[in-house]
Design a protein around this motif. Sequence first.
Motif, PDB file in Angstrom:
ATOM      1  N   GLY A   1       0.895  -1.190   0.042  1.00  0.00           N
ATOM      2  CA  GLY A   1       0.023  -0.130   0.040  1.00  0.00           C
ATOM      3  C   GLY A   1       0.734   1.343  -0.108  1.00  0.00           C
ATOM      4  N   LEU A   2       2.077   1.021  -0.372  1.00  0.00           N
ATOM      5  CA  LEU A   2       3.031   2.253  -0.238  1.00  0.00           C
ATOM      6  C   LEU A   2       2.924   2.992  -1.674  1.00  0.00           C
ATOM      7  CD1 LEU A   2       5.820   0.875   2.065  1.00  0.00           C
ATOM      8  CD2 LEU A   2       3.728   1.989   2.884  1.00  0.00           C
ATOM      9  N   ALA A   3       3.134   4.118  -1.443  1.00  0.00           N
ATOM     10  CA  ALA A   3       3.314   4.925  -2.843  1.00  0.00           C
ATOM     11  C   ALA A   3       4.827   5.617  -2.718  1.00  0.00           C
ATOM     12  CB  ALA A   3       2.370   6.072  -2.917  1.00  0.00           C
ATOM     13  N   THR A   4       5.649   5.132  -3.545  1.00  0.00           N
ATOM     14  CA  THR A   4       7.206   5.302  -3.298  1.00  0.00           C
ATOM     15  C   THR A   4       7.330   6.600  -4.461  1.00  0.00           C
ATOM     16  OG1 THR A   4       8.076   3.657  -4.477  1.00  0.00           O
ATOM     17  CG2 THR A   4       7.981   3.580  -2.307  1.00  0.00           C
ATOM     18  N   GLY A   5       8.493   6.893  -4.818  1.00  0.00           N
ATOM     19  CA  GLY A   5       8.772   7.940  -5.576  1.00  0.00           C
ATOM     20  C   GLY A   5       8.191   7.673  -7.133  1.00  0.00           C
ATOM     21  N   PRO A   6       8.511   6.606  -7.532  1.00  0.00           N
ATOM     22  CA  PRO A   6       8.054   6.305  -8.943  1.00  0.00           C
ATOM     23  C   PRO A   6       6.649   6.415  -9.226  1.00  0.00           C
ATOM     24  CG  PRO A   6       9.500   4.733  -8.695  1.00  0.00           C
ATOM     25  CD  PRO A   6       9.389   5.552  -7.264  1.00  0.00           C
ATOM     26  N   VAL A   7       5.812   6.060  -8.018  1.00  0.00           N
ATOM     27  CA  VAL A   7       4.239   6.416  -8.176  1.00  0.00           C
ATOM     28  C   VAL A   7       3.930   7.725  -7.910  1.00  0.00           C
ATOM     29  CG1 VAL A   7       2.304   5.820  -6.778  1.00  0.00           C
ATOM     30  CG2 VAL A   7       4.212   3.946  -7.383  1.00  0.00           C
ATOM     31  N   LEU A   8       4.699   8.542  -6.998  1.00  0.00           N
ATOM     32  CA  LEU A   8       4.141   9.761  -6.992  1.00  0.00           C
ATOM     33  C   LEU A   8       4.560  10.763  -8.265  1.00  0.00           C
ATOM     34  CD1 LEU A   8       5.764  10.294  -3.239  1.00  0.00           C
ATOM     35  CD2 LEU A   8       3.203   9.984  -4.099  1.00  0.00           C
TER      36      LEU A   8
ATOM     37  N   PHE B   1      -0.614  10.853 -14.495  1.00  0.00           N
ATOM     38  CA  PHE B   1      -1.849  10.116 -14.538  1.00  0.00           C
ATOM     39  C   PHE B   1      -2.718  10.404 -13.126  1.00  0.00           C
ATOM     40  CE2 PHE B   1       1.194   7.585 -17.022  1.00  0.00           C
ATOM     41  CZ  PHE B   1       0.791   7.673 -18.299  1.00  0.00           C
ATOM     42  N   PRO B   2      -3.367  11.637 -13.195  1.00  0.00           N
ATOM     43  CA  PRO B   2      -4.018  11.895 -11.880  1.00  0.00           C
ATOM     44  C   PRO B   2      -5.015  10.688 -11.394  1.00  0.00           C
ATOM     45  CG  PRO B   2      -4.139  13.560 -13.522  1.00  0.00           C
ATOM     46  CD  PRO B   2      -3.632  12.412 -14.214  1.00  0.00           C
ATOM     47  N   GLU B   3      -5.424   9.936 -12.379  1.00  0.00           N
ATOM     48  CA  GLU B   3      -6.217   8.918 -12.134  1.00  0.00           C
ATOM     49  C   GLU B   3      -5.758   7.881 -11.129  1.00  0.00           C
ATOM     50  OE1 GLU B   3      -5.386   9.706 -15.076  1.00  0.00           O
ATOM     51  OE2 GLU B   3      -5.275   8.481 -16.313  1.00  0.00           O
ATOM     52  N   MET B   4      -4.344   8.073 -10.695  1.00  0.00           N
ATOM     53  CA  MET B   4      -3.672   7.054  -9.833  1.00  0.00           C
ATOM     54  C   MET B   4      -3.958   7.580  -8.493  1.00  0.00           C
ATOM     55  SD  MET B   4      -0.069   6.333 -11.281  1.00  0.00           S
ATOM     56  CE  MET B   4       0.381   5.096 -10.364  1.00  0.00           C
ATOM     57  N   ASN B   5      -4.456   8.879  -8.157  1.00  0.00           N
ATOM     58  CA  ASN B   5      -4.553   9.555  -7.144  1.00  0.00           C
ATOM     59  C   ASN B   5      -5.589   8.604  -6.024  1.00  0.00           C
ATOM     60  OD1 ASN B   5      -3.502  12.058  -5.765  1.00  0.00           O
ATOM     61  ND2 ASN B   5      -4.376  13.062  -7.773  1.00  0.00           N
ATOM     62  N   ALA B   6      -6.783   8.093  -6.681  1.00  0.00           N
ATOM     63  CA  ALA B   6      -7.531   7.544  -5.892  1.00  0.00           C
ATOM     64  C   ALA B   6      -6.872   6.166  -5.382  1.00  0.00           C
ATOM     65  CB  ALA B   6      -8.909   7.151  -6.899  1.00  0.00           C
ATOM     66  N   MET B   7      -6.189   5.519  -6.201  1.00  0.00           N
ATOM     67  CA  MET B   7      -5.517   4.444  -5.825  1.00  0.00           C
ATOM     68  C   MET B   7      -4.446   4.569  -4.801  1.00  0.00           C
ATOM     69  SD  MET B   7      -4.338   2.004  -9.248  1.00  0.00           S
ATOM     70  CE  MET B   7      -4.500   3.103 -10.499  1.00  0.00           C
ATOM     71  N   ILE B   8      -3.689   5.622  -4.883  1.00  0.00           N
ATOM     72  CA  ILE B   8      -2.706   5.970  -3.583  1.00  0.00           C
ATOM     73  C   ILE B   8      -3.650   5.997  -2.377  1.00  0.00           C
ATOM     74  CG2 ILE B   8      -1.412   7.714  -2.650  1.00  0.00           C
ATOM     75  CD1 ILE B   8      -0.445   8.316  -5.718  1.00  0.00           C
ATOM     76  N   MET B   9      -4.812   6.644  -2.472  1.00  0.00           N
ATOM     77  CA  MET B   9      -5.391   7.135  -1.117  1.00  0.00           C
ATOM     78  C   MET B   9      -6.148   5.927  -0.668  1.00  0.00           C
ATOM     79  SD  MET B   9      -4.784   9.986  -0.673  1.00  0.00           S
ATOM     80  CE  MET B   9      -5.642   9.970   1.183  1.00  0.00           C
ATOM     81  N   ARG B  10      -6.180   4.770  -1.592  1.00  0.00           N
ATOM     82  CA  ARG B  10      -7.030   3.461  -0.817  1.00  0.00           C
ATOM     83  C   ARG B  10      -5.808   2.510  -0.661  1.00  0.00           C
ATOM     84  NH1 ARG B  10     -10.054   3.394  -6.264  1.00  0.00           N
ATOM     85  NH2 ARG B  10      -8.779   1.887  -7.554  1.00  0.00           N
ATOM     86  N   ARG B  11      -4.594   3.054  -0.861  1.00  0.00           N
ATOM     87  CA  ARG B  11      -3.394   2.120  -0.849  1.00  0.00           C
ATOM     88  C   ARG B  11      -3.534   0.863  -1.591  1.00  0.00           C
ATOM     89  NH1 ARG B  11      -0.775   4.366   4.089  1.00  0.00           N
ATOM     90  NH2 ARG B  11       0.862   2.881   4.286  1.00  0.00           N
ATOM     91  N   PHE B  12      -3.756   1.247  -2.630  1.00  0.00           N
ATOM     92  CA  PHE B  12      -3.774  -0.148  -3.798  1.00  0.00           C
ATOM     93  C   PHE B  12      -4.452  -1.220  -3.134  1.00  0.00           C
ATOM     94  CE2 PHE B  12       0.029   2.518  -3.637  1.00  0.00           C
ATOM     95  CZ  PHE B  12      -0.252   3.362  -5.087  1.00  0.00           C
ATOM     96  N   SER B  13      -5.576  -0.908  -2.678  1.00  0.00           N
ATOM     97  CA  SER B  13      -6.314  -2.172  -1.742  1.00  0.00           C
ATOM     98  C   SER B  13      -7.265  -2.740  -2.726  1.00  0.00           C
ATOM     99  CB  SER B  13      -6.952  -1.548  -0.490  1.00  0.00           C
ATOM    100  OG  SER B  13      -7.876  -0.444  -0.888  1.00  0.00           O
ATOM    101  N   LEU B  14      -7.902  -2.331  -3.752  1.00  0.00           N
ATOM    102  CA  LEU B  14      -8.548  -3.163  -4.814  1.00  0.00           C
ATOM    103  C   LEU B  14      -8.049  -4.208  -5.517  1.00  0.00           C
ATOM    104  CD1 LEU B  14     -11.339  -0.326  -5.651  1.00  0.00           C
ATOM    105  CD2 LEU B  14     -11.316  -1.900  -3.852  1.00  0.00           C
TER     106      LEU B  14
END
Lengths: 400, 408
Positions: free
Chosen positions: B323-330, B336-349
Amino acid sequence: MGLWQLLMRLPRYLGASGPPRRPWWSPSFGNISSVGSWRGQPSKSPAHWNQVVSEAEKIVGYPTSFMSLRCLLSDELSNIAMQVRKLVGTQHPLLTTARGFVQDTRNNLQLRGLVVLLISKAAGPSSVNDSCQNYDMVSGIYSCQRSLAEITELIHTALLVHRGIVNLNELQSSDGPLKDMHFGNKIAILSGDFLLANACNGLALLQNTKVVELLASALMDLVQGVYHENSTSAKENDITNDIGISAWKERAFLSHGALLAKSCQAAMELANHDAEVQDMAFQYGKHMAMSHKINSDLQPFIKEKTNDSMSFNLNSAPVVLHQEFLGRDLWIKQIGEAQEKGRLDYAKLRETIKAGKGVTSAIDLCRYHGNKALEALESFPPSEARSALENIVFAVTRFS
Amino acid sequence: MASCWWRWRRGCSWRPAARSPGPGPSGRAGPCGSRLLAAARAQISYFNLVKSLTAAFPNMYSISRLYHATSATCCYSKTRSGGKHTDPFKLGRRDLKGLYEDIRKELLISAAELKEMSEYYFDGKGKAFRPIIVVLMARACNIHYNNSRDVQASQRSIALIAEMIHTASLVHDDVIDDASSRRGKRTVNKIWGEKKAVLAGDLILSAASIALARIGNTTVISILTQVIEDLVRGEFLQLGSKENENERFAHYLEKTFKKTASLIANSCKAVSVLGCPDPVVHEIAYQYGKNVGIAFQLIDDVLDFTSCSDQMGKPTSADLKLGLATGPVLFACRQFPEMNAMIMRRFSLPGDVDRARQYVLQSDGVQQTTYLAQQYCHKAIREISKLRPSRERDALIQLSEIVLTRDK
């Protein structure tokens, strides 16, 4: 007030809002008390013990230093408190530990810290100590000794928390979802590590390398003691390891005596007392802790009103002694006789043990350590602090 | 890889682009149009990044300005051509003979199983990255101060202690993350269970503290105690995530410092304190360690996306799975702003981890993070270059390059 007690109250101070509005430890949240006999429950004859302790607390002025407060104000602690709330409703033992701190005021007293403060006061300032430090003395105790008392409690509490980690591959379905238990482990490790980090920090601030070494080695002893405790209590069906009383004593020293003994010694070092005084303080801490431990081991066998089904630790002092008198083979036979439908009938086994010599010789052993502790105290000048330390010994060696 | 990105960076000098996002810099034409576009977008996001970095590290802004102003004649290339080519690992290992035997000697434990657990990672198969930096720094400082050719016993102890603190934190981290393999071996918690693993970690920490106390220097004790505190605080930072993008980056860098760089920075500082009384040198040692440490972790985070598990000895995409968003993800999230939601839910889906991985690989996230790591390495090199020249100093310069180009 204990550190954990503060910790658990924190969210309310911070005005945190969360689903569980009422304090989560309130009794309506299920019955946990049946879960744990994993923690040594020192239960003395209450009136006497409480009296001894509350008088002792008066002697040292105030029981805790400011370290709890500093801890309390940190972000991490509020974080822990929030996270622990998420565990409500799970079966993780961290809850039991936390609840124990909050509910059970008798165990919540910071006995180790209190003894460190008392012995500091009993020893007083050293003659070689130049008076430059005297300004930070309150009620006859240096502020560095108060910090030390706090550090001792921090280390003790950290290990208490780390003791409650569960093995994920041994979980039963009754333990609830794996996710909850994993989360509980995570929080338990983090909070224990947080307490340890604070202890290290406090030690560094004392600016005394010998004290750091003493307390670090006490931590090492304690970890090994906990390891032995876990490895013997984990396997219920193995009945007992075949350890004699001397091995038992070594392990009890690691898990119960070392921290107190070395903290008492360190308190003398902080006041520049010489090696002889340091050794006497060490001896008091060690023997007092041992007799305290044996006293709590004895409780299931000497309390008049015992809950019959109450289990007891098969590696406690009276049982180990009983086994030693009996010989391994007879003991295994007795355990076999006490089996009822594949389960150990503790009430029956208790009666068997009470009929043997284990209990009385455990009482003797408790008194032996108590006397050793009193002997060590004789080298300190008479004072109310010394009397309080003596009274603590009297309280744990009194069986009536 | 480093030289490749070096070229890329020079191909799009940052300052003009930030002022006028028009055509690319004259003289050097970009490889192709889409590449340029991506580069321009990256520059804008880099600008934002610098802003967020300034918040996290107040002195960072001046660093990057200085860096860009001198990019044409960077000290990096100068020192590289000037320094003798020394293999830092070879050089460092001379002082680390018997390192693991000595660590095992510190672990005086009577219970056989407990001893085995505590020694499990001290099998001599690790990179010993931290001890090597520490002994090289010790020698570099000693030579700088009085041309001494020796490493003090206490300085070597710091190398042991650094490795022990690091290992203790690994053991606990693996329980926290429920990890099952590390350095190509099963983790302590998977073999012996969580209950014992935690105790093994505590035990290693206590042995490290004893060794630290025996050095007999209260300043050094305070310096390394800071590490223990930072490690815990870093772990706490990892528990939470920030909603705001810039805050998120600062949060990430702070976590990176506390969890990885603090140990390297403070053990470098400790050996400098033991070797040399000059506070300026202490600061150089600290800054070198801090910057190399952050670069090291940034590259680690990159490798989690680009490397395969065989190379790393641990599973990849591990951070996403945690569930960690590291440098490459940030960085990717800026494209790709659509990743925001994934980061906030910690890639749990279900599917989040794979999708996030794809986004990252499509984006400039990996390159940007590598680039950022380069910045930290340059800073490290600039710091260490202030010491008097020595083989060990050059090896430290070399080492920061290795940090950037390593593939495992």
